[in-house]
Every structure is written in structure tokens, then in C-alpha cells.
Motif scaffolding. Structure first.
Motif, PDB file in Angstrom:
ATOM      1  N   TYR A 200       0.820  -1.221   0.000  1.00  0.00           N
ATOM      2  CA  TYR A 200       0.000   0.000   0.000  1.00  0.00           C
ATOM      3  C   TYR A 200       0.853   1.270   0.000  1.00  0.00           C
ATOM      4  O   TYR A 200       0.316   2.372  -0.025  1.00  0.00           O
ATOM      5  N   TYR A 201       2.174   1.109   0.024  1.00  0.00           N
ATOM      6  CA  TYR A 201       3.101   2.222  -0.132  1.00  0.00           C
ATOM      7  C   TYR A 201       3.695   2.231  -1.545  1.00  0.00           C
ATOM      8  O   TYR A 201       4.724   2.854  -1.765  1.00  0.00           O
ATOM      9  N   LEU A 202       3.064   1.563  -2.487  1.00  0.00           N
ATOM     10  CA  LEU A 202       3.686   1.328  -3.788  1.00  0.00           C
ATOM     11  C   LEU A 202       4.125   2.619  -4.470  1.00  0.00           C
ATOM     12  O   LEU A 202       5.230   2.699  -5.014  1.00  0.00           O
ATOM     13  N   MET A 203       3.296   3.653  -4.473  1.00  0.00           N
ATOM     14  CA  MET A 203       3.651   4.891  -5.160  1.00  0.00           C
ATOM     15  C   MET A 203       4.844   5.570  -4.489  1.00  0.00           C
ATOM     16  O   MET A 203       5.738   6.088  -5.162  1.00  0.00           O
ATOM     17  N   SER A 204       4.865   5.559  -3.162  1.00  0.00           N
ATOM     18  CA  SER A 204       6.007   6.126  -2.441  1.00  0.00           C
ATOM     19  C   SER A 204       7.272   5.338  -2.743  1.00  0.00           C
ATOM     20  O   SER A 204       8.354   5.911  -2.929  1.00  0.00           O
ATOM     21  N   ASN A 205       7.137   4.016  -2.806  1.00  0.00           N
ATOM     22  CA  ASN A 205       8.296   3.170  -3.099  1.00  0.00           C
ATOM     23  C   ASN A 205       8.801   3.389  -4.520  1.00  0.00           C
ATOM     24  O   ASN A 205      10.016   3.453  -4.763  1.00  0.00           O
ATOM     25  N   LEU A 206       7.881   3.519  -5.477  1.00  0.00           N
ATOM     26  CA  LEU A 206       8.292   3.749  -6.861  1.00  0.00           C
ATOM     27  C   LEU A 206       9.026   5.080  -7.009  1.00  0.00           C
ATOM     28  O   LEU A 206      10.029   5.174  -7.725  1.00  0.00           O
ATOM     29  N   ARG A 225      -1.715  10.679   1.292  1.00  0.00           N
ATOM     30  CA  ARG A 225      -1.700  11.645   0.192  1.00  0.00           C
ATOM     31  C   ARG A 225      -0.934  11.081  -1.013  1.00  0.00           C
ATOM     32  O   ARG A 225      -1.325  11.296  -2.167  1.00  0.00           O
ATOM     33  N   GLU A 226       0.157  10.373  -0.764  1.00  0.00           N
ATOM     34  CA  GLU A 226       0.981   9.852  -1.855  1.00  0.00           C
ATOM     35  C   GLU A 226       0.409   8.571  -2.464  1.00  0.00           C
ATOM     36  O   GLU A 226       0.676   8.273  -3.627  1.00  0.00           O
ATOM     37  N   ASN A 227      -0.375   7.828  -1.695  1.00  0.00           N
ATOM     38  CA  ASN A 227      -0.764   6.484  -2.141  1.00  0.00           C
ATOM     39  C   ASN A 227      -2.266   6.274  -2.297  1.00  0.00           C
ATOM     40  O   ASN A 227      -2.689   5.193  -2.708  1.00  0.00           O
ATOM     41  N   PHE A 228      -3.075   7.304  -1.987  1.00  0.00           N
ATOM     42  CA  PHE A 228      -4.525   7.088  -2.010  1.00  0.00           C
ATOM     43  C   PHE A 228      -5.044   6.738  -3.401  1.00  0.00           C
ATOM     44  O   PHE A 228      -5.976   5.925  -3.547  1.00  0.00           O
ATOM     45  N   ALA A 229      -4.471   7.336  -4.446  1.00  0.00           N
ATOM     46  CA  ALA A 229      -4.968   7.088  -5.799  1.00  0.00           C
ATOM     47  C   ALA A 229      -4.729   5.633  -6.206  1.00  0.00           C
ATOM     48  O   ALA A 229      -5.585   4.995  -6.840  1.00  0.00           O
ATOM     49  N   TRP A 230      -3.574   5.100  -5.818  1.00  0.00           N
ATOM     50  CA  TRP A 230      -3.245   3.698  -6.103  1.00  0.00           C
ATOM     51  C   TRP A 230      -4.185   2.766  -5.349  1.00  0.00           C
ATOM     52  O   TRP A 230      -4.735   1.819  -5.924  1.00  0.00           O
TER      53      TRP A 230
END
Length: 290
Positions: A200-206, A225-230
Motif C-alpha cells: 500500500y506504499y507502492l507509489m512512495s516506493n516507486l 496523500r501519496e498512495n490514495f490514488a493507487w
């Protein structure tokens, strides 16, 4: 024995074909209009426990995420099963046992209900401002202690359709809620818990990997904020996208089986090899490596 103030339940996944709380026929077909035997027994057990312990207080539900299966079921199936839950829980007799004021903490599979609630809150906030005034960034969470809960228009509307729930109301907090007992100085943190998992942190990790970013979200507002869309796209919206949504459900099941997972991987690699126009001899060498 002290009276029970809250009933905290989660992961009911109403509407999912593989949920025991959603009715399926003997041949395995989902029929969300009918009440599941397991759901009936669940409500009976809760009624018995509350009836024994509580003499004055009504027990309030804290619905702790993934109550609605919005990732792998259609909205109508999830709603019809939730209707069964409401009609069983708030009968003429039982409405004196269970409070008609609910607390809702969205999870990952019904995350979209948080999005609809917070966007409505943001709209109401903007309506109070004069044109030209400074507008703050949208908020992505509520406070853990003494939150200002948001009305869940979706769930409240579903509740008030029932004759015994005309005054029913659901308030939303996200993603964590802390119950405080001032007398004993005890704190109980309630969370659906999806942010415990790295996926669930995928966008932050990318961002960290692809852009070699040194920063990583530390607060719950930054994380959401960083991951809600994913989370909203993959876990709460995509599975309702027509035929693609049905296929996503099949692929999700395949991820649970090693043989089926290998088949998915093989299909993907075969496609990539053909797109790359690799010679067949090189394909045979690269496929097992990939």
C-alpha cells in the motif's frame, strides 16, 4: 460484567462471491438478495451476547474496514448484502439492543467510500469561502483522538431506507481511531491495518526507486496523500470496471495459487517476448530467467 459499548467488526466483504456472509446458491451462484445462513447466525450470536451483558446501553458498531467488497464485486451486490445485514440487525426487537449510530473506518477494499466522504467535506469547506479566498489543500485523514468525523452519505442513505432506521446515521473516520478511557487511562487504537503492508506504499516506493528520492512519507497524511490514488484504483474501483473488472477478480484468485500464478507470468512473458521481436532461440533462454 461491564456493559459492552462497542462491537468492532471488519472484513465482512459484503457482496464478494467467496464471502460466507454473501448468499450463494447450492450450485455456487451469488444471489445477494437472499440472506446468508452464516450472516443470520452471526447476528444471532451478537444479539445473545449483548442481551446478556447490556441492561441499559445500546451497543454501537464500529465497522472497521472492508465491510463492502468494492474491489471484487459490483456495488449493487455489496449494497444488497449490506441491506440483509441491516434488516437482520435492526428488527423491531433488536433495534433496542444495537445503536443506529455507526462509526465507519474504511479499509482498502472499500476505500472509495472514504474518498466520497472527504471530497464532500472539502466541497462543503469551499462553499464557506468567498471567491478569491485562499483554499487549503484537501485533507486525507481524520485525527486519531477526538476526530471530527465525516458523515457517510452513502451508508447513511442505505440505512435510512429501512423502516427501523429512519434516524440512522454513519460517521466516517480514517484511517485510525483511538478510544480513550479517562478513568483507567487506557487507549485502544482501531485501524483496518492496510498500511502495515508494504504493497500500500507502492507509489512512495516507486518514487524512491525510480527517482532515487531520499524522502519517504512519515506521517499518516503524507502516506495517504501519496498512495490514495493507487489504493482507490486497484483495491476499490478497478474490480467494478465491467468485463475487465470480472477478469481482475479471476486474476486475483489466480495470485493465490502457485500453478495459476505461473500461468499468468508465462502469458505476460510470452507477450513481452513477442513485442520485443526476439528470435525464438533467445526467447527460450530469456523466458525462464524473466
Amino acid at each position: 460484567m461491564p456493559e459492552i459499548q462497542y462491537i468492532c467488526i471488519s472484513d465482512l466483504h459484503f457482496g464478494a462471491y467467496n464471502s460466507l456472509l454473501t448468499h450463494t446458491s447450492d450450485d455456487g451462484k451469488l444471489d445477494a438478495r437472499k440472506k446468508s445462513d452464516v450472516l443470520i447466525h452471526l447476528i444471532n450470536v451478537m444479539e445473545e451476547i449483548i442481551s446478556i451483558t447490556n441492561k441499559k446501553r445500546k451497543a454501537k458498531f464500529i465497522l472497521n474496514g472492508d465491510i463492502f467488497e468494492l474491489a471484487l464485486a459490483n456495488t449493487n451486490e455489496a449494497v444488497m448484502t449490506f441491506d440483509s445485514f441491516l434488516s437482520l440487525t435492526y428488527t423491531k426487537n433488536r433495534k433496542e439492543i444495537f445503536s443506529d449510530k455507526l462509526i465507519y473506518i474504511p479499509g482498502n477494499h472499500d476505500h472509495h467510500l472514504w474518498e466520497t466522504a472527504r471530497e464532500r467535506q472539502y466541497l462543503e469547506y469551499m462553499l464557506k469561502l468567498e471567491p478569491g479566498a485562499y483554499i487549503e489543500l484537501p485533507w486525507h485523514h481524520t485525527k486519531m483522538i477526538k476526530p471530527n468525523p465525516l458523515k457517510s452519505r452513502f451508508i447513511t442513505t442505505l440505512m435510512q431506507r429501512h423502516k427501523n432506521l429512519k434516524e440512522g446515521r454513519a460517521m466516517t473516520v480514517y484511517p485510525n481511531l483511538t478510544l480513550v478511557n479517562r478513568e483507567t487511562e487506557k487507549y485502544v487504537v482501531i485501524s483496518h491495518g492496510h498500511f502495515i503492508e508494504n504493497i500500500y506504499y507502492l507509489m512512495s516506493n516507486l518514487q524512491s526507486i525510480l527517482l532515487n528520492s531520499k524522502s519517504f512519507p512519515e506521517t499518516i497524511d503524507q502516506i495517504e496523500r501519496e498512495n490514495f490514488a493507487w489504493i482507490d484504483f486497484f483495491w476499490s474501483v478497478l474490480g467494478r470496471s465491467g468485463e475487465v473488472g470480472a477478469s481482475i477478480g479471476i486474476m486475483y484468485d489466480m495470485l493465490q495459487d502457485e500453478k495459476a500464478l505461473n500461468e499468468l507470468a508465462n502469458n505476460l512473458v510470452t507477450y513481452l517476448m513477442k513485442r520485443g521481436d526476439f528470435p525464438s532461440s533467445l526467447q527460450n533462454m530469456l523466458k525462464p530467467i524473466i
